[in-house]
Enzyme design. Structure first.
Site, PDB file in Angstrom:
ATOM      1  N   ASP A 142      41.663  68.115  29.631  1.00 16.05           N
ATOM      2  CA  ASP A 142      42.472  67.993  28.418  1.00 16.05           C
ATOM      3  C   ASP A 142      43.305  66.713  28.457  1.00 16.05           C
ATOM      4  OD1 ASP A 142      43.433  68.761  25.961  1.00 16.05           O
ATOM      5  OD2 ASP A 142      44.959  70.104  26.756  1.00 16.05           O
ATOM      6  N   ASN A 199      35.679  73.391  19.148  1.00 15.19           N
ATOM      7  CA  ASN A 199      35.838  71.954  18.899  1.00 15.19           C
ATOM      8  C   ASN A 199      35.107  71.464  17.650  1.00 15.19           C
ATOM      9  OD1 ASN A 199      35.927  70.962  22.418  1.00 15.19           O
ATOM     10  ND2 ASN A 199      37.588  71.514  21.023  1.00 15.19           N
TER      11      ASN A 199
END
Length: 241
Positions: free
Chosen positions: A18, A66
């Site tokens: 991340d 996503n």
């Protein structure tokens, strides 16, 4: 498998990579530049694994959630995945890294799926390190797909429903040939698991680090592994005095 000496370290490390977008934004650059920097960091961490005693590395590259990002970012990421496979394939082969992909491939474009299949086949006999890339992956989606396959086997008479136990479902998961992760790392300071390896991580240790993924280098990785080595893993029991 590799003959690495673990000396109390994790055999299987999973990483939620991340912070790529924030890394780029901090530099006034497009988010995709951060994703490209993150892809380069993957190479360094994969190369470090054998020397650090890590046999299995699983990385979260693209989640089922996503797809909600902008079309520009999603298209850029898919292009990046294709280029990564093409540019890294020979290096991964020569390094002795076996590559596997987990996740639902059906939504991915045909060219990317062919590249994934090719890389898996090309590296199938490598044993120095095992790299698993979670692409269009979600933990709940994986369990749902596994349950569907299990249900079909019950319906076809291949599986006795009374024989189903907590060791049955893992045989139907995408990760059926992998050991469960010992350690899950998330970079960028966020402290959540984001639907990643939900079943497999039931007894994993978690480490949430503030470093953004493009800055998470070998030294940072090694430091997390050392901290893991100092933990007492009880798996629900109590250590004897």
């Amino acid at each position: 498998m590799s003959g690495n000496s673990h000396e109390g370290g994790p055999r299987h490390v999973a990483v939620i990579m991340d912070g790529n977008g924030r890394w780029a934004q901090q530099r006034g650059r497009p988010r995709l530049l951060g994703h490209r920097a993150g892809a380069k960091r993957v190479r360094e961490i994969v190369e470090a694994c054998p020397d650090l005693g890590v046999d299995y590395l699983t990385i979260f590259a693209f989640s089922t959630e996503n797809w909600k990002r902008t079309q520009e970012e999603v298209s850029g990421l898919m292009s990046l995945f294709r280029r990564y496979i093409q540019s890294e394939a020979q290096t991964l082969l020569e390094q002795g890294t076996r590559v596997r992909f987990i996740g639902d491939r059906l939504r991915l474009d045909a060219k990317l799926r062919r590249l994934m299949d090719s890389l898996e086949a090309m590296t199938a006999h490598n044993t120095r390190c095992n790299l698993t890339i979670a692409l269009n992956y979600g933990g709940r989606d994986e369990v749902a797909r596994a349950t569907k396959r299990l249900a079909h086997d019950v319906a076809d008479g291949k599986l006795d429903p009374d024989a189903i136990c907590d060791e049955t479902l893992p045989r139907y998961l995408d990760t059926c040939v992998l050991p469960d992760p010992d350690l899950v790392i998330r970079t960028s300071g966020e402290a959540r698991i984001s639907n990643f390896l939900l079943w497999q991580s039931a007894y994993a240790e978690y480490e949430f680090v503030d470093t953004l993924w493009p800055d998470f280098d070998r030294a940072a990785f090694a430091a997390v592994l050392r901290r893991y080595g100092s933990r007492e893993r009880r798996f629900g029991g109590v250590l004897s005095a």
